[in-house]
Scaffold this active site. Structure first.
Site, short mmCIF file in Angstrom:
data_model
loop_
_atom_site.label_atom_id
_atom_site.label_comp_id
_atom_site.label_asym_id
_atom_site.label_seq_id
_atom_site.Cartn_x
_atom_site.Cartn_y
_atom_site.Cartn_z
N ASP A 1 -10.60 6.15 -11.88
CA ASP A 1 -10.17 7.41 -10.62
C ASP A 1 -8.61 6.52 -10.24
OD1 ASP A 1 -11.45 3.93 -10.91
OD2 ASP A 1 -10.87 4.29 -8.92
N ASN A 2 -8.04 5.82 -11.14
CA ASN A 2 -6.29 5.33 -11.14
C ASN A 2 -5.36 6.85 -12.08
OD1 ASN A 2 -7.20 3.94 -9.25
ND2 ASN A 2 -7.06 2.00 -10.86
N ARG B 1 2.24 7.34 1.14
CA ARG B 1 2.49 7.21 -0.27
C ARG B 1 2.22 9.14 -0.67
NH1 ARG B 1 -1.73 4.62 -3.51
NH2 ARG B 1 -3.92 6.07 -3.44
N GLY C 1 -11.71 4.03 0.22
CA GLY C 1 -12.69 3.41 0.73
C GLY C 1 -11.12 2.30 1.79
N ARG D 1 -8.19 13.30 -8.72
CA ARG D 1 -9.11 11.85 -10.17
C ARG D 1 -9.57 12.20 -11.20
NH1 ARG D 1 -7.88 6.38 -6.63
NH2 ARG D 1 -7.08 7.46 -4.52
N GLY E 1 -11.29 -1.87 5.13
CA GLY E 1 -10.67 -0.63 4.85
C GLY E 1 -9.15 -0.85 5.06
#
Length: 485
Positions: A265-266, A189, A102, A196, A136
């Protein structure tokens, strides 16, 4: 990328644009992502460049200018397509089908000098189809915190993503959890994969086991290559993911780290730590320490991290059952506790100075250490760094001398629990030769950094940034982290 774009990149001489990008995920097709455009920012100030990981990309830091970073990762010139990945996830125990990248995207994938495939993923780079009404963007403080978390965890031996760059972008953002307006940033990163658990959960939700199998084959081919020719490669993948995840949690626990938002989702399919939001390092050993202010019931508190990650792995089984035999996944999940406890205990014993220890009372020492830390409320990280600072071979001769020069532990005779710990530590020291005392001292130093980014430490470097735009304390803190000081 078109031939014209490739030619322009070569002419530009920007090392990041001239990297040999691979389309490993892109080649799977647009069932897994949406192509997006990066936001345009009014300002580009490079606040952080991670020179320490450039060599893994085959780059010499002296050949990479700040403008190269800004052009590639602030203005996003010369890289197309940019991919917002699709995924779902269990958030605080409830399934959410309205997720996806997102406020970031997959910038590109690059093969490192070690032969491994790495992702460049942005955070704070603008709206995507999955922004859900958000802007965002990433606050500057959020960027600062993520840079610090990634570097601190990496240098504490945790398998983690790392930040390649952080650029301040000149926007004013409004947030409910920060004094607003607040400054904005975009980070890049670098980690093994942005796939995921929730990526597979989405495919199960939309009833596309064919796409799940295609993605699983991709994951094995890229990140579990040693399984490619195995007959039971899918079951072995899940079992190895269980092991990687369990080891990761053991690393968090030994580091005294609370991730705070362990939604599915992490969770990465490579067993790697990433996406640092309201995380915190524990100030003292508090099992129910909760990092996120919105985690009202302590679901993701420090001591729950092993059980939550195991629960997340169990949820993943539902998404893989069309590909992997459920009984084989259950057999794999059963190994979680063993892998976790082995990793956690081994790392805690290293924090106590022992690289390897076969002493019959090693487990008792581990348990007694945890009991003392919990009951005494002594500062968790300082206890170990003080062990490293005060260690002496004389501890082998007399247990009353252990940490006698430290002001953070009880005076001898005032705490039976601490006295018992000293007696046991003294007994184990005597199972080693006197010549091995130096090795124990070095192990204590190596596994117990003096600098830990507790919340007051982060605030102490953030205040000069807000008040004076003074970044020197931030850079000095990172230098101490990277040097192990």
């Amino acid at each position: 990328m078109t031939l014209a774009e490739t030619a322009n990149n070569k002419i530009s001489g920007n090392p990041f644009l001239n990297l040999n990008y691979e389309s490993a995920l892109e080649a799977l097709g647009n069932d897994y992502y949406d192509e997006v455009a990066a936001a345009e920012f009014p300002q580009h100030i490079l606040r952080w460049r991670n020179n320490s990981i450039l060599s893994r990309l085959g780059l010499n830091p002296e050949d990479v200018t700040d403008e190269h970073f800004i052009t590639a990762f602030g203005k996003f010139e010369g890289r197309k397509p940019l991919l917002a990945l699709r995924y779902h996830g269990y958030q605080f125990g409830e399934y959410n089908p309205f997720l996806g990248d997102g406020r970031g995207f997959l910038y590109g994938q690059v093969r490192g000098t070690d032969g491994e495939l790495y992702d460049f993923g942005t955070k704070g780079s603008g709206k995507t189809p999955y922004s859900r009404g958000g802007d965002g963007m990433l606050t500057l403080k959020g960027g600062v915190r993520e840079v610090l978390a990634a570097e601190a965890l990496h240098h504490m031996g945790v398998r983690t993503s790392r930040c390649l760059s952080m650029i301040e972008t000149g926007l004013s953002l409004w947030r409910g959890d920060e004094p607003s307006p607040t400054r904005s940033s975009v980070i890049v990163r670098m980690n093994r994969s942005h796939i995921r658990f929730g990526t597979f959960e989405r495919l199960h939700y939309i009833r596309r086991p064919d796409l799940a199998k295609k993605l699983l084959d991709h994951a094995i081919n890229q990140y579990y290559r040693y399984l490619v020719d195995e007959k039971e490669k899918y079951a072995l993948f899940y079992t190895d993911l269980v092991k990687r995840t369990a080891e990761l949690v053991g690393q968090w626990m030994a580091a005294g780290f609370c991730h705070a938002v362990l939604n599915t989702d992490n969770m990465s399919i490579t067993g790697e730590s990433f996406d640092y939001g309201p995380y915190a390092f524990i100030p003292s050993y508090q099992p129910h320490f909760t990092a996120a202010y919105f985690d009202y019931y302590g679901r993701y508190c420090y001591s729950h991290q092993p059980s939550i990650c195991k629960w997340n792995l169990e949820r993943l089984q539902e998404s893989l059952k069309a590909i992997v035999e459920p009984s084989e996944m259950e057999a794999g999940l059963v190994t979680f506790d063993e892998h976790y406890h082995h990793e956690y205990r081994a790392l805690m014993l290293k924090k106590l100075g022992f690289e390897t220890i076969n002493h019959p009372e090693a487990l008792e020492l581990f348990n007694l250490t945890i009991q003392f830390l919990q009951e005494s409320k002594v500062e968790y990280h300082k206890f170990f760094s003080e062990m490293a600072r005060t260690f002496s071979s004389k501890w082998r001769d007399d247990p009353s001398l252990i940490m006698v020069d430290s002001s953070i532990v009880p005076v001898s005779g005032s705490s039976q629990l601490f006295d018992d710990w000293c007696i046991l530590y003294h007994k184990i020291l005597n199972s080693f030769d006197i010549e091995q005392m130096n090795a124990i001292a070095q192990t204590l130093i190596r596994h117990n950094p003096k600098t830990v980014i507790l919340r007051p430490v982060i605030e102490s470097i953030w205040e000069p940034i807000v008040q004076e735009d003074n970044w020197q304390p931030f850079y000095e803190l990172l230098a101490r982290i990277q040097s192990g000081g």
